[in-house]
Design a protein around this motif. Structure first.
Motif, short mmCIF file in Angstrom:
data_model
loop_
_atom_site.label_atom_id
_atom_site.label_comp_id
_atom_site.label_asym_id
_atom_site.label_seq_id
_atom_site.Cartn_x
_atom_site.Cartn_y
_atom_site.Cartn_z
N GLY A 45 13.12 -16.26 16.11
CA GLY A 45 12.42 -15.02 15.77
C GLY A 45 10.99 -15.07 16.27
O GLY A 45 10.46 -14.11 16.84
N ARG A 46 10.39 -16.24 16.09
CA ARG A 46 9.04 -16.46 16.54
C ARG A 46 8.92 -16.30 18.05
O ARG A 46 7.89 -15.87 18.58
N ARG A 100 -7.99 -26.21 3.52
CA ARG A 100 -6.56 -25.99 3.65
C ARG A 100 -6.26 -24.64 4.26
O ARG A 100 -5.38 -24.49 5.09
N LEU A 139 18.72 -21.28 9.18
CA LEU A 139 17.45 -20.70 8.79
C LEU A 139 16.34 -21.14 9.74
O LEU A 139 15.55 -20.31 10.24
N ARG A 167 -6.51 -24.80 7.76
CA ARG A 167 -5.45 -25.64 8.29
C ARG A 167 -4.09 -24.93 8.26
O ARG A 167 -3.31 -25.02 9.20
N THR A 168 -3.82 -24.21 7.19
CA THR A 168 -2.48 -23.67 7.02
C THR A 168 -2.42 -22.14 6.93
O THR A 168 -1.33 -21.57 6.96
N MET A 224 16.75 -19.49 13.09
CA MET A 224 16.37 -18.07 12.97
C MET A 224 14.85 -17.90 13.00
O MET A 224 14.33 -17.01 13.68
N CYS A 254 17.54 -11.24 9.96
CA CYS A 254 16.34 -12.05 9.81
C CYS A 254 16.45 -12.92 8.56
O CYS A 254 17.34 -12.73 7.74
N PRO A 255 15.55 -13.90 8.39
CA PRO A 255 15.61 -14.76 7.21
C PRO A 255 15.44 -13.97 5.91
O PRO A 255 14.69 -13.00 5.85
N VAL A 265 4.25 -16.65 0.21
CA VAL A 265 3.66 -17.55 1.20
C VAL A 265 4.65 -17.79 2.33
O VAL A 265 4.31 -17.68 3.52
N LEU A 266 5.88 -18.12 1.97
CA LEU A 266 6.87 -18.45 2.99
C LEU A 266 7.11 -17.25 3.90
O LEU A 266 7.11 -17.38 5.13
N ALA A 290 1.43 -26.74 9.01
CA ALA A 290 1.06 -25.34 8.77
C ALA A 290 2.22 -24.39 8.99
O ALA A 290 2.03 -23.18 9.06
N GLY A 328 5.10 -23.05 1.05
CA GLY A 328 5.73 -23.04 2.37
C GLY A 328 7.08 -23.72 2.38
O GLY A 328 7.75 -23.78 3.40
N ILE A 342 -2.82 -20.39 4.45
CA ILE A 342 -2.37 -19.98 3.11
C ILE A 342 -3.58 -19.83 2.19
O ILE A 342 -4.43 -20.71 2.16
N MET A 349 4.16 -16.63 6.12
CA MET A 349 4.11 -17.66 7.15
C MET A 349 5.10 -17.36 8.29
O MET A 349 4.76 -17.47 9.47
N ILE A 350 6.31 -16.97 7.89
CA ILE A 350 7.33 -16.67 8.91
C ILE A 350 6.90 -15.46 9.73
O ILE A 350 6.97 -15.46 10.95
N PRO A 382 6.60 -23.31 8.14
CA PRO A 382 7.58 -23.37 7.05
C PRO A 382 8.35 -24.69 7.04
O PRO A 382 8.65 -25.25 8.10
N GLY A 397 3.74 -16.30 11.79
CA GLY A 397 4.14 -17.25 12.84
C GLY A 397 4.80 -16.52 13.98
O GLY A 397 4.53 -16.78 15.16
N ARG A 398 5.66 -15.59 13.61
CA ARG A 398 6.35 -14.78 14.60
C ARG A 398 5.39 -13.97 15.45
O ARG A 398 5.63 -13.72 16.62
#
Lengths: 227, 227, 227, 227, 227, 227, 227, 227
Positions: free
Chosen positions: D224-225, E21, D217, E24-25, D220, E171-172, E216-217, D170, D202, E27, E220-221, D172, E224-225
């Motif tokens: 960052g998290r 899903r 990456l 789970r994720t 980071m 950041c990313p 999505v990515l 779940a 993802g 997304i 997610m980042i 990246p 997640g953060r």
């Protein structure tokens, strides 16, 4: 050299029409219809015809062909070849050019080659759909290839036919890759590469779908031989 | 499913060695020597041999081959295939696999395929240098192809041979493009594309120079047929 | 050899129709509709049917399909496969072929493969949309793959499914890249390359979107096994 | 903006060394050793170390590594990663980064990523050789992935592993194509395309063999998290 | 593992719809409309909505969008993004995602990314047409980037913007090449390569025009953060 | 025209050396050392020097450079540019050419360009390692670019620098892609495409690593301006 | 046909040597030395010589050439062409073949073509370094081209020379792209594409660096003409 | 620098319009119509015109051109160039720019270049259809090139013209590959590569079909010279 600089041509603004190349090289003047406006095609054709040239219009759509036929009395529409020829005084035909295709879908390109060679004064023999997947079909026409002085082979997809033919005949083979196929045929790239890498000596290659170029080259070789 | 999760393997840190795949699939374990250190290759081979597997080391340089032979009593160096096989208890050979090459330079890849199929318990018949540039050479071996249950064809450059062969036999043809050639051969791309675009049904393709893959597939088809 | 040279075919001018290949190889005759005129397709089909062949017309547009159905009483239109089959005397079906797709958009290619194998006399099991992004879907059908003798896997985009499947089964996997996807999918090139580079032995590849080729190969393997 | 224009750097003639980027972005300074002379590398490293930066030298040959170790007391040579790190005051490690490889040959790239993330202050968990050809190996480590906050996946050849992993976690997934493989692997292009076309959301991709970029990456994202 | 095998999904024949899903994720479920029939899209959407998922339909033509809006009360058509979202219970938005475009023509892809991130519960800030040809436009929005936790940059043609942005933020950066441009832009390949070769660490890349993947990515980042 | 045909040159058998081009175009004669034998290089150089030309030998290995220096008293070896210049009567330098590089590894190509422009009689200003990853470095030298009449920018990898520079200056930018980089840099193709697709008007591109070509063009523009 | 099947050849195991092709096609037998072992080359050469063939060994390294010369009394080493010819009874030379090169570095390929044509019994005229960058050099040799019956043009880099030549002569032009150049020359691809797209009719193309193929074709055309 | 940050522009939401670039660089503002909505084009044009800029809209369809003409009194539609210019106060024209095309189909791109240079205040001389297949046409206009200070050459297919022209003139040549052609022309790639590999110094290249870019560069060089 100074002769070169004095060669006459007609400047139509958008195009400069040679009035001597045919005399110089024996090759009919060609107008690639794609990428030109209808007016441009008509104007160039008129200038060429007036200059006394044999003219070939290639990749010509049906309606544009009709327009040309309505203007030029000697114009002939070669439907499957997507071509119009304008040839007031046909040359006497020298035998020796044979055109083969691997499949049915390669016929338009093969016909473009055949018509071109014919307009240059060559008699052309055609055998279509003799691809390597059914080798007996090629072997069946093999005796007919013995008299050929140059063979044009149009093939798409795997493009394997010219290699096989060149191993069986003793004359030059002009290979024309066609854009027939799908997927990894990549619009003719697969066939092009196959032909460039032919293991059989005597094969040379022209651009994908370039029936005109193949016809000119074959006609030139055959007529040169007959001179 | 839960069987799947309990499948045993040995974790060497750098590699996880299966001790059951051979049982599961009948395929010998392979170690691609290129890109691994000598120590890694040796350690993996040892783990496989101890696990009771038939082992194939591919793309192995001569000195590394010597090292393997000095350690494993059953190791055999297949020089032209750049391969070492370690096989304590050879299987009984099932006939039915034939390997052809278009040229002499395709032999190393063809041998990799042949040895692989042999280690899997197949009898392999070889006919080399039967490319389409001299078709009579292929036609000469044609009667021998009648009993084949699967044919592997290795060819570089124009890659035309599999198409021709597949039109002449009634069994699957596994085509292996080789990096033989120069210029527009593009290290095997030309042959690869030719084979992917084969007009003859029954042809499938593996990676460039992938004799091992071709051998596994052919062996699998032939053994499957014999079950 | 001389048998080869006497093999009969019918020359329609634009096409030469085999009347014995099916007997020779067991493969139904195929007509790739794309790149041919409607008349050509019809004429070839007629010649084949009269010759007693099982016929498959691929990549056939809806209206052309209707024309075929109106002429040939045994013709069946397989809509999602863009295919027409003409098969007066169906063969008895041998079980053993399984067809998987990674996604919903790969179904047309998979169906082309499935119908082809069926016409060759194979019973075909289908499991669609089992791509690796949701692995539990594949694991769920895994028990059903145990009886397969050959698996066809159609996948576009990342083309990763055949590698995963080949690691889980003990029979040959025929991978069909599809042109599903966009951007760097490059019309199927990405999937094609993935499949050619599969780390799992037992995988071979056919042309992008070539469901017919995959079906023939799988059918041949499965029938060969059953002989 | 005016802050931007006043950012200090040292101009060595051939290179301009940042003395603040690390403060600004948290990323260690990197020197790509390939394409630079030994002297240039040494001079840049010296300037960075004097500026107080954490330094990573990538793609560094063995002898050049020795030179660096002889000059910088805190330098460490990471052999399999072809890397030298110079880090006087290591950061406290934040857990959350996991690095996977499909095969043994992908380890150097994976190690480059892992070392990079470690120097940025991340704890890194490694699981190598868990490619999709033997899915049980991946499923075996799956429970260990549950705690990952970001997963780096290095894979060559078919490059299929990131797609499978991203469907199972779940967080990246940073995909690194490697140049492992031969033939149609095209030096990593095949794996790169596979990853770009991943069906699993993802996933993002860095350059072929770019372990450093993947490590930055991932580091980071994980740091960052944790902020 | 056994949990994995028991994960529920609905088999619609053509598609297998995950009903877990998202849990789970995190997304949202996505339906790529291109390459599917209207019926298939509708059926999948219905199954997802009934399963309680947040749904995104991408690359959806105007008329198909209308059909979806007429069936699903919570459906919203995002015109410039060519997207329909169906989201009965929107999440609370976490700030931190910024979306930039190099030009006006990149907006559709950027909007796809932005909407995706929003549906995942992220607040998204947009700055369009800040390409490097007029650097002052980027410098003008630079202060706004200081609070971003992840930046999405959509660019076609030279694709240079992500490199510049990544050098300015800590950041990313998720780079999305777009198919904007002509000639040697090659449908986004030029921008894709530029981004893969970015000299600035912290950049990763998704497929050409893959706004959904970027969203999505980034989501997610950012989420997640925030956990 | 007839003047053209009478232009003198010396035929060395393997090469035909112009003794007037420099007068005609102001460009020094160049000898690409790669692909020629040492003897050929020496013979061509001798003919040129005797003809009174300024001579540049490019891509010259160290030992061959030594040979040239031992023969020609005015020869100078430009080490980092892999170049030897032979120039008995240097021209007065016209200011206006500036050469930038994105990184340290681009310096050899940049130096080739700079030396070429200098031999043509231009004063050249150099600023190296000002790539977009650290924009403040470029902004720092920006005031120095105000007086440039033409800027040469050498960059590999993402090749983004010329786009940024061209947006900041009012004069032509000559972009030189370099083969610096790895993986998807594809030996300079990535940078080449970036530059061809530059969003900033005023950029044109020369061949990968073609410092000579960039230097000639820039010198020509700057000298033309000064006439 | 049955004649075909009875054509004799010698099977050396690794190679099958034709003993009749030369009679059949007039083309000397060729051995591509690259990719074969020294022993294989020697054995094939011996079989050919004993069969009475004229033999050409191409791409032969210096030491291997020495070995051949020490064994075959009639062997001649053509150094710059990297070729050995073995020809006991030279044919009488028919004039008509002219070989041109664009630059000095194209000479080895041109020489391979020239030697091949000579061994086939053609007199060959050579003019080197007449590329389009200095058009007066080509115009200077133009009068000499008037008597040519076929012109071979070898060119790398921009590959522009065949187009220009074909516009000036009335006979076929065989274009040979060479791998001369760097950067975007892509090992001859640039020249190959230029030649395939030639606007001048009468041009056909062989593989990159394929001097042998060009020589065979030109020789065949010239001899065919003289028959 | 701080000047840079204060440069004004208008933010239309979808686009940020510069109101000073023209002053800064002398280049007219351009709107690439393709990929934008009609409303966006109109809004941007309005903002530019109100800002006092000279405006060029490129790749504009006929109906969109009509819309612009109905709104802006100074708008002119350049039909064959697919362009609309809006220029209230034309600059005085500096002579020195010449535009050549190889064929008739290259005229639209050439006209885009010519109009662009004219709007920048340059007098432009045009000579169309002077490709290398009929060299006398080029030699005929050669005397007219003596006064050119910069020459733009547009060519598709083999793209050979710029190399020939650059060998004949002493000023910079801006080469524009066009997408004219078929098959292995690959939409302009063939011509692009030819031009990048030009053997004649003084040639630089812009993107395929990028008449605007060529016009800007040529205009810049010619005006710079005249300052």
């Amino acid at each position: 050299m100074s002769a070169l600089s004095r060669l006459p041509y007609e400047d139509l603004g958008h195009s400069r029409v040679d009035h001597h190349r045919q005399l110089r090289t024996g090759i009919p003047e060609v107008i690639l219809s794609e990428g030109k406006t209808g007016e441009q095609v008509m104007e160039i054709a008129r200038s060429m015809v007036e200059g006394g040239s044999r003219v070939l219009v290639t990749r010509v759509a049906a309606d544009r062909a009709r327009d040309l036929l309505s203007v030029f009395p000697h114009a002939v529409h070669h439907d499957s070849a997507r071509m119009v020829s304008i040839d007031a005084s046909p040359l006497q035909a020298v035998p020796g050019v044979t055109v083969l295709t691997a499949g049915t879908s390669d016929i338009p390109v093969a016909e473009e080659a055949a018509i071109t060679a014919q307009v240059m004064g060559n008699a052309v023999e055609r055998h279509f759909d003799v691809g390597v997947a059914g080798l007996h079909r090629l072997l069946d026409v093999l005796p007919r290839l013995a008299d050929a002085r140059v063979v044009i082979v149009a093939a798409g997809m795997d493009g394997a036919l010219p290699s096989v033919v060149a191993g069986l005949v003793a004359c030059p083979v002009v290979a024309v890759p066609t854009s027939t196929g799908y997927g990894a045929a990549f619009g003719g790239i697969s066939a092009l590469l196959t032909m460039l890498n032919s293991c059989s000596p005597g094969v040379s290659v022209v651009n994908i779908d370039n029936g005109f170029g193949a016809g000119v080259l074959a006609g030139m070789i055959n007529r040169g031989r007959a001179e």
